[in-house]
Design an enzyme around this catalytic site. Structure first.
Site, PDB file in Angstrom:
ATOM      1  N   GLU A 173      17.038  59.279 -48.348  1.00 59.29           N
ATOM      2  CA  GLU A 173      18.062  58.249 -48.208  1.00 59.29           C
ATOM      3  C   GLU A 173      18.234  58.141 -46.492  1.00 59.29           C
ATOM      4  OE1 GLU A 173      20.894  58.403 -51.082  1.00 59.29           O
ATOM      5  OE2 GLU A 173      22.186  56.816 -50.229  1.00 59.29           O
ATOM      6  N   ARG A 174      18.148  56.924 -46.071  1.00 55.77           N
ATOM      7  CA  ARG A 174      18.573  56.489 -44.825  1.00 55.77           C
ATOM      8  C   ARG A 174      17.359  57.246 -43.744  1.00 55.77           C
ATOM      9  NH1 ARG A 174      20.650  51.958 -46.399  1.00 55.77           N
ATOM     10  NH2 ARG A 174      22.302  52.545 -47.845  1.00 55.77           N
ATOM     11  N   ASN A 216      24.100  62.740 -52.328  1.00 53.86           N
ATOM     12  CA  ASN A 216      23.989  62.152 -53.461  1.00 53.86           C
ATOM     13  C   ASN A 216      23.029  63.016 -54.425  1.00 53.86           C
ATOM     14  OD1 ASN A 216      25.450  59.872 -52.927  1.00 53.86           O
ATOM     15  ND2 ASN A 216      23.724  58.618 -52.011  1.00 53.86           N
ATOM     16  N   GLU A 297      31.177  56.562 -54.125  1.00 58.19           N
ATOM     17  CA  GLU A 297      30.018  55.595 -54.208  1.00 58.19           C
ATOM     18  C   GLU A 297      29.132  55.911 -55.647  1.00 58.19           C
ATOM     19  OE1 GLU A 297      27.663  56.113 -50.639  1.00 58.19           O
ATOM     20  OE2 GLU A 297      28.932  54.314 -49.879  1.00 58.19           O
ATOM     21  N   LYS A 365      33.623  61.861 -41.704  1.00 56.76           N
ATOM     22  CA  LYS A 365      32.747  61.205 -40.691  1.00 56.76           C
ATOM     23  C   LYS A 365      33.629  60.626 -39.488  1.00 56.76           C
ATOM     24  CE  LYS A 365      29.722  59.135 -44.057  1.00 56.76           C
ATOM     25  NZ  LYS A 365      29.115  57.792 -44.711  1.00 56.76           N
ATOM     26  N   ASP A 370      32.236  53.883 -41.861  1.00 53.59           N
ATOM     27  CA  ASP A 370      30.814  54.466 -41.851  1.00 53.59           C
ATOM     28  C   ASP A 370      29.843  54.339 -40.996  1.00 53.59           C
ATOM     29  OD1 ASP A 370      28.599  55.498 -43.429  1.00 53.59           O
ATOM     30  OD2 ASP A 370      28.165  53.785 -44.512  1.00 53.59           O
ATOM     31  N   GLU A 398      20.890  54.875 -39.333  1.00 49.35           N
ATOM     32  CA  GLU A 398      21.090  53.840 -40.497  1.00 49.35           C
ATOM     33  C   GLU A 398      21.666  52.495 -39.790  1.00 49.35           C
ATOM     34  OE1 GLU A 398      23.757  55.318 -43.625  1.00 49.35           O
ATOM     35  OE2 GLU A 398      23.884  53.240 -44.552  1.00 49.35           O
ATOM     36  N   HIS A 508      30.026  46.362 -39.540  1.00 49.21           N
ATOM     37  CA  HIS A 508      29.508  46.217 -40.726  1.00 49.21           C
ATOM     38  C   HIS A 508      28.988  44.875 -41.065  1.00 49.21           C
ATOM     39  CE1 HIS A 508      28.061  48.135 -44.371  1.00 49.21           C
ATOM     40  NE2 HIS A 508      29.079  49.073 -44.350  1.00 49.21           N
TER      41      HIS A 508
HETATM   42  C1  GCV Z   1      23.973  59.264 -48.999  1.00 53.82           C
HETATM   43  C2  GCV Z   1      26.583  54.988 -46.495  1.00 53.82           C
HETATM   44  C3  GCV Z   1      25.252  55.054 -46.678  1.00 53.82           C
HETATM   45  C4  GCV Z   1      24.655  55.746 -47.897  1.00 53.82           C
HETATM   46  C5  GCV Z   1      25.154  57.464 -47.889  1.00 53.82           C
HETATM   47  C6  GCV Z   1      26.536  57.353 -47.718  1.00 53.82           C
HETATM   48  C7  GCV Z   1      27.331  58.894 -47.732  1.00 53.82           C
HETATM   49  O1  GCV Z   1      27.269  54.514 -47.823  1.00 53.82           O
HETATM   50  O2  GCV Z   1      24.889  53.838 -46.740  1.00 53.82           O
HETATM   51  O3  GCV Z   1      23.434  55.757 -47.932  1.00 53.82           O
HETATM   52  O4  GCV Z   1      24.692  58.099 -48.842  1.00 53.82           O
HETATM   53  O5  GCV Z   1      27.278  56.376 -46.694  1.00 53.82           O
HETATM   54  O6  GCV Z   1      27.382  59.290 -46.427  1.00 53.82           O
HETATM   55  O7  GCV Z   1      27.536  59.323 -48.759  1.00 53.82           O
END
Ligand code: GCV
Length: 699
Positions: A173-174, A216, A297, A365, A370, A398, A508
């Site tokens: 992912e990313r 995830n 999410e 974060k 984000d 990303e 964003h």
């Molecule tokens: C791993 C953002 C990203 C998602 C990521 C999420 C996170 O939303 O777009 O890809 O998921 O952050 O940090 O959990």
């Protein structure tokens, strides 16, 4: 090629002693010095191409007369000696474990004695860090001949960890550097040599832990078969001082344990996790712990069962505690219904301050939304006083042009540390940009971000330009002038990206989903409002920006008083955050006396101008760069320049519809037309960077 050597301890065989765990609890200090070095090859195999070599020198000519003496037979100490033997061009070196050598177990000293260079550390891993430091100083031209030489280093944070967002099917992912490095199908029977190269790269910059899989998280990662694969990786990484962690799915007891609940207060759930922890530690005695994305999410979490984040985290912490494990619990949470996403992590976590167990760390974060090109720091960092915290930074780009754009991120991270005291943190996590591409990071220049993450995790006081210089001096063979040209370009590159993407605190306004390219106009049927650019930029005929001041969402109140006042007033708010905290009239006079509109146009124009220069700057380095690396980077920089123009045209044409103001003098007006820009849709997933060819065919 690293020299084939091993250390023969007086009276011992050359076989590896393998006491565990490795770095924080050295079992003993050996006083018998080794006096010779002979045959055996356990170091990583030489890199096949300059792109895959990372920042390591090409060790084809080891100094055969060099004597390296080591007082320890621990694996990390042996590797330290091998690295020195292979790469050091200077006086003899003695490596010694000495409990009082540094205040932290991973620290070290480098000094000069009559016999040559001495490296001392309380631990074998500290010796390894010392060895890499010595080699780094050599590569960067440091004068190490002074008789009074005394270098003393200790890491600022005990936890310096990469987070891989790698999925069991090999996607990342990313991820913009190919597939996952971990070949889950082949493990544990087949061990790629790249696993050790990866560990070596991390150790060389002081990274001491890695989370192997995506936050995830697939519950399957905790199945016994998978744990044996994890063990195989842990065994490879251990000699390099790297602990393995896993991301876990909070509903695992239901998904793979056939329980009917994952309620953290349920005795059977607690038992399930305890037994799972016991199983993990029976395989991996130095396992680091769990990273958890919960109630975020779509991920399951304790709130699904009416429990708090603290109750969920503490339940996992209880299972890990007997083994010395830790839970990193992410604070990346936001619900679809609240008015300001930037406030939500604070609203959920601040009331829990003091409720987390002592082996729980809340992972936050750097910014409240984000990983945007620029965010103010997350106010949780200054509000949580009784909670251990870890800062999560994103190394993978990303939101900064994936693997196509040059964006050296050290300036972003030092900016964060200028607001958040490193003293308040237990560590830093970096969302990795590593994949199975030959060059590891997609873009050869993106290797610098992996490097910089490690160096800043070790010492957050380092200056971005110095880190760029260190990296470039080790990675390329450049004359001083060209080294300066490259490092200047790297150091300003993140600001350039901010300028052509989202200046003045905009955030964003990316294309939906994959986050590559501009879509300030984006609408998606049925999408959450807070996933859409208009929610963030709030452009209208009056002005631009999200009002988070006391007259708006009052997110500024989440900061300490002095900053709340500073951010909360349009007059004192730093201009780089202006549109983050305020809805600003188009004709608002900025510090330079010009209007917001004029400033906005100037930033986009400037970013575009700078990006257009980068291929020209790179050309100046051509004679000194491997042709394949040169061509690869050149192509990416050209793509970046075109993308910058795409960003500028799209954003300025779109915002001009609201400002109704003319193009300022001295600015090159956008050439494109907005309707055709709106037609651009990139057919890419969240696991890839668009190719230049694809981009050229659509934009
Ligand atoms: C791993 C953002 C990203 C998602 C990521 C999420 C996170 O939303 O777009 O890809 O998921 O952050 O940090 O959990």
């Amino acid at each position: 090629m690293l020299a084939s050597i091993a250390i023969a301890l007086a009276g011992e065989s050359g076989a590896f002693a393998t006491p565990l765990p490795s770095y924080d609890a050295e079992p003993h200090v050996l006083t018998v010095a080794a006096s010779g070095i002979s045959g055996n090859n356990s170091a990583p195999v030489a890199k096949k191409s300059p792109a895959s070599r990372l920042w390591f020198p090409d060790n084809s000519v080891a100094d055969s007369k060099l004597k390296v003496t080591c007082s320890s037979d621990l694996p990390a100490a042996r590797i330290a000696a091998e690295e020195i033997k292979a790469g050091w061009k200077g006086d003899d070196v003695t490596l010694r474990i000495n409990a009082s050598a540094a205040p932290s177990p991973e620290g070290f000293t480098i000094s000069r004695s009559k016999k040559g260079i001495d490296i001392s550390s309380p631990s074998a891993t500290g010796l390894l860090y010392g060895a890499y430091h010595l080699l780094r100083l050599q590569a960067t031209g440091e004068d190490l001949s002074k008789s009074g030489l005394k270098i003393s280093e200790s890491p600022k944070f005990p936890i310096r960890i990469l987070n891989h967002w790698d999925n069991p099917d090999g996607t990342i992912e990313r991820g913009y550097a190919g597939h996952s490095l971990w070949d889950w199908d082949a493990l544990p029977d087949s061990i790629s040599p790249r696993y050790e190269e990866y560990a070596r790269a991390n150790a060389s910059v002081g990274i001491n832990a890695t989370v192997l899989n995506n936050v995830n998280a697939s519950p399957k990662v905790l199945e016994s078969e998978s744990l044996r694969k994890v063990k195989a990786l842990a065994d490879v990484f251990r000699p390099y001082g790297i602990k393995v962690w896993l991301s876990v799915n909070f509903a695992s007891p239901m998904a793979i344990g056939s329980l009917s609940t994952a309620d953290p207060l349920s005795p059977e759930v607690r038992k399930w996790w305890k037994e799972k922890a016991d199983e993990i530690y029976s395989l991996i005695p130095d396992f680091g712990g769990f990273l958890v994305k919960a109630n975020s999410e779509g991920q399951p979490g304790p709130c699904d069962f009416g429990r708090t984040h603290a109750e969920g985290a503490n339940m996992l912490a209880e299972a890990l505690k007997p083994h010395g494990g830790t839970v990193c619990w992410r604070a990346f949470v936001y619900s679809p219904s609240d008015a300001d996403r930037a406030k939500q992590a604070y609203l959920e976590f601040d009331p829990l301050d003091g409720q987390f167990a002592d082996n729980v760390i809340v992972q936050i974060k750097n910014g409240p939304i984000d990983f945007q090109p620029r965010e103010p720091y997350s106010p949780l960092f200054t509000s949580l006083e009784h909670t251990q915290m870890l800062a999560e930074l994103q190394v993978t780009q990303e939101y900064l042009g994936h693997a196509n754009h040059l964006a050296f991120l050290a300036p972003m991270w030092t900016e964060f540390f200028s607001y958040v005291s490193p003293e308040s943190l237990k560590g830093v996590a970096g969302v990795a940009n590593v994949g199975d591409d030959e060059n590891w990071c997609g873009n050869p220049l993106a290797q610098a971000n992996w490097y910089a993450f490690g160096r800043l995790a070790w010492n957050p006081d380092l200056k971005p330009h110095d880190i760029a210089e260190e990296w470039a001096a080790q990675t390329f063979s450049l004359p001083e002038q060209q080294l300066g040209i490259l490092t200047d370009m790297m150091t300003e590159s993140r600001e350039t990206v901010v300028d052509y993407m989202m200046p003045l605190g905009l955030h964003h306004i990316f294309a939906f989903g994959h986050h590559y390219g501009p879509e300030p106009w984006c609408e998606v049927d049925g999408a959450r409002a807070d996933w859409l650019p208009k929610y963030y930029h709030r452009a209208d005929s009056k002005g631009l920006g999200f009002n988070r001041s006391p007259s708006g969402s009052n997110a500024t109140a989440q900061y300490p008083d002095s900053l709340a006042a500073k951010f909360g007033s349009i007059d004192s708010c730093p201009e780089e955050f202006l549109l983050w905290f305020h809805h600003v009239p188009w004709n608002h006079r900025m510090k330079d006396g010009k209007t917001l509109w004029e400033n906005l146009c100037r930033h986009y124009d400037e970013g575009c101008r700078k990006a257009a220069e980068y291929p020209e700057i790179w050309k100046k380095l051509k004679p000194y760069i491997d042709p394949a690396v040169y061509a690869d980077v050149e192509k990416r920089l050209k793509t970046q320049a075109k993308d910058a123009k795409w960003w500028k045209d799209a954003c300025l044409l779109y915002f001009a519809q609201f400002s109704g103001m003319p193009w300022p003098e001295g600015i090159t007006p956008p050439a494109a037309d907005i309707d055709s820009l709106k037609q651009i849709k990139l057919p890419i997933s969240n696991y890839e960077s668009p190719s230049p060819e694809l981009l050229d065919s659509v934009r």
